[in-house]
Structure formats: C-alpha cells, structure tokens
Enzyme design. Structure first.
Site, PDB file in Angstrom:
ATOM      1  N   PHE A  60       0.809  -1.218   0.000  1.00  0.00           N
ATOM      2  CA  PHE A  60       0.000   0.000   0.000  1.00  0.00           C
ATOM      3  C   PHE A  60       0.842   1.269   0.000  1.00  0.00           C
ATOM      4  CE2 PHE A  60      -2.638   3.071   2.559  1.00  0.00           C
ATOM      5  CZ  PHE A  60      -3.675   3.221   1.646  1.00  0.00           C
ATOM      6  N   TYR A  61       2.087   1.177   0.433  1.00  0.00           N
ATOM      7  CA  TYR A  61       2.914   2.364   0.564  1.00  0.00           C
ATOM      8  C   TYR A  61       3.220   2.973  -0.800  1.00  0.00           C
ATOM      9  CZ  TYR A  61       3.760   0.957   5.433  1.00  0.00           C
ATOM     10  OH  TYR A  61       3.622   0.601   6.751  1.00  0.00           O
ATOM     11  N   THR A  62       2.915   4.235  -0.937  1.00  0.00           N
ATOM     12  CA  THR A  62       3.102   5.008  -2.168  1.00  0.00           C
ATOM     13  C   THR A  62       2.688   4.214  -3.406  1.00  0.00           C
ATOM     14  OG1 THR A  62       5.472   4.420  -2.200  1.00  0.00           O
ATOM     15  CG2 THR A  62       4.883   6.541  -1.244  1.00  0.00           C
TER      16      THR A  62
END
Length: 367
Positions: A60-62
């Site tokens: 989900f990160y960036t």
C-alpha cells in the site's frame, strides 16, 4: 547497531531499529512526504552501513512504489540475502474490486505474488497482515499464511494493527494445529500513544510474539520541531501540513512534550532519540520502526540506543505520559492488586535473575 535479537519465538535475528520505507516514492496515499528513489537511496545505504538488517514496507505504501524502489536499491547493493525484508497486505489496491483488499485467501495470495514481483525477489522474509478487516475468519488467515510459508514465498508470518484477542486467537490456532506461528505484532507505540500496554504487552510475552513498534515519535510530535503557541502549534512538518493533516494535539500531549524536552536536555540527546530509546527498551518490544527524510535524520535516529535513560528520568517520562486505564484494566495494576488481592504482601511471578538474557557477544548491550 551490530546487536541483533530473536524476533518473537523464532530464530529470526533482527536489528533493534528497523528502517521504515513508507516514504519511499512520491505516488499514492503517502505522496505528501514521499522521497524519490534518488533521495531514498542514501537513506537506505546509511542504514545498511550502520549494520541494520530489518526493512519494513507494504504493498500500500506510495501505491506500490516503496516496494519497487526497495527492490532496485536492494539489487544495486547486492544485499538481498542479508536483509530481513518485511511487507504487508490488507489495504485496497483496486477500489473497484471487492477481492483486491481485505484478508481473504484470494487477496493475500495475490498480494504476496505482486509484492514479490515489485520487490524483485522470490521470497519475503516476514509477511504481515496490514490490519484487521473485521470479517475474514482468523482460521482462513492462519492457513493462508501457513500455505505461503510452506510454498517458500514467505519465511515467517506476523500481524499488524489487529485486536489483541484476534492475535491471541491466531497464535493459539496455529500452535494447536502445528501451523506457522505469528512471530510478531506490529503496533503504534510512543510516549503519546501507550494504549497497547493494557493487553498487547502481556499477550506478546505469553504467546511468543515480539512487538515491533511503529511511530515511536508520535508521527513527529515528539521530534522537537513543534512548539505550543497562543494560536496552537508552530513548526514545519507533517503535523502542520494542510495537505497531510496529522492528529489533534491535546493538553496531555503538551505535558509529555515538555517532560521529554526536559529529560532530553539533561541527557544531551535529541527529543527524538530519547523517545525512540524509551520505546525500544519497553517490555516485549523487539524492534522499533524508524523512518527518515534524509541520511542526517536517520543518523540521528540511529543514535537512539547509544545511551541509557536513568531510572529517575524514565519515571518522569512515564508519569507525564501515563495512560488513563479504564475498567477492567485498572483492576490488573500492581496498585489495585496490592490493595485488594494481596494486601501487605510482596508477591511476584519470578525473582529477578530467574531468566537472564542470553547474549552471544563480546560486548553486552547498553540497553
């Protein structure tokens, strides 16, 4: 940072400070404070040079950029085998698809395979549920993670941001059926967020799950760059960024900040260093996830374990940050039990020194 400890009831040896890479990349949810690959590389390299081996990311990160950047950085550095690479999955990667989020088998298996492609590796050392989705049966989650371990796609399984009862159920189910155990629970923990102490600490100690703590400086609140003003708060950072608003600051938060500032000045260390040190040396905490926007900031954070917080200073920090304990948790405190359960007696589970730590090193740790 050349001291490593086992994560939970496992043989996996990890640094006491993990590198969080939520800000690697400039797309998606975390773009407001993201770093390009060129900006992220010196941070990553400095962490390696310091001896760190635990890297934390998530699909989900960036919008997946964190994993892609990490994959390229790891490849260029040629350090895949020496790293303990952690990723997570739960949050949506496609809002139009009901099975592109949550903790069902279909999504978790697909998410792991996608993470492997982005990271450019054929295994993830530690894979975590990113958060509880409230509906997927815990038994399905445990079997799915066990299948991924047996398939060699992940080496170890863990949890992140789940209720304590859920983590206990998952671990007990895995133990009863000889499935891959949960070796860690990743949770927010800091001097301004001590909520986990009510249940998670004793749960982790009892069931063999080392806690990995994220946001040890309270989303930047304990960094020392924010000050109280007549109009609210001054300082430049995430908490004063209108495009990425942070938490609301209350009077108790300022009480903690003032106590931390005083202790940090006495010890000759930054507020962030003292805040990270406090978290890292709390019961059940195996590792602390630290982030950085520059190599210089990372260097400062890496110095957080180079000193010891004296007993009196720790007492003042804990008095200023003491959480309000509701019922029935108030009945489980030493104060209550010495008043009602065993008045006038000193009763403990084991005497000091009953289980001293095993340390295979020439130099004992500072903390």
């Amino acid at each position: 940072m050349n001291q490593y400890y086992l994560l939970g009831r496992s043989g996996l040896r990890v640094s006491r400070l993990a590198l969080g890479t939520m800000n690697f990349g400039v797309d998606g949810f975390h773009a407001a404070y993201g770093r390009t690959e060129e900006e992220a590389e010196p941070i990553f390299r400095r962490y390696l040079e310091a001896g760190g081996n635990l890297i934390d990311t998530a699909d989900f990160y960036t919008a997946g950029e964190s994993e892609r950047i990490l994959g390229r950085l790891i490849d260029r550095a040629g350090v895949r085998d020496r790293l303990v690479l952690t990723s997570k999955a739960t949050n949506t990667i496609d809002p139009t698809d009901p099975n592109a989020s949550g903790n069902g088998r279909k999504h978790i298996v697909r998410a792991v395979e996608a993470s492997l492609r982005r990271l450019g590796t054929d295994y993830i050392d530690l894979h975590l549920l990113h958060t509880w989705d409230r509906i997927t049966p815990v038994e399905e989650v445990v079997h799915t993670l066990d299948d991924l371990v047996r398939a060699g796609k992940i080496r170890y399984a863990g949890l992140s941001d789940v209720p304590a009862w859920y983590a206990a159920r998952a671990q007990s189910y895995a133990e009863a059926r000889g499935l891959a155990p949960m070796i860690t629970v990743q949770l927010p923990y800091s001097l301004v967020a001590r909520d986990i102490e009510a249940e998670y600490v004793s749960m982790a100690q009892t069931l063999g799950m080392g806690l990995t703590a994220w946001s040890p400086i309270g989303g930047g609140l304990l960094s020392g760059k924010y000050r109280r003003t007549g109009e609210g708060m001054s300082g430049t950072g995430r908490l004063t960024n209108p495009d990425a608003p942070g938490r609301e600051i209350n009077p108790r938060d300022w009480q903690v900040i003032e106590a931390l500032e005083e202790v940090a000045a006495e010890l000759g260390h930054s507020m962030a260093q003292v805040a990270i040190n406090w978290v890292a040396t709390q019961p059940a905490v195996a590792s602390v996830v630290i982030g950085a926007s520059s190599p210089e900031q990372l260097d400062s954070n890496l110095g957080a374990l180079d000193f010891e917080i004296p007993a009196d200073a720790r007492r003042r920090l804990e008095e200023a940050s003491a959480p309000q304990v509701g019922m029935p948790y108030g009945m489980f405190t030493p104060q209550y039990q010495s008043w009602v359960v065993s008045p006038g007696l000193g009763i403990g589970d084991k005497p000091a020194g009953y289980a001293p730590p095993v340390f295979n090193g020439a130099t004992p740790p500072v903390n």
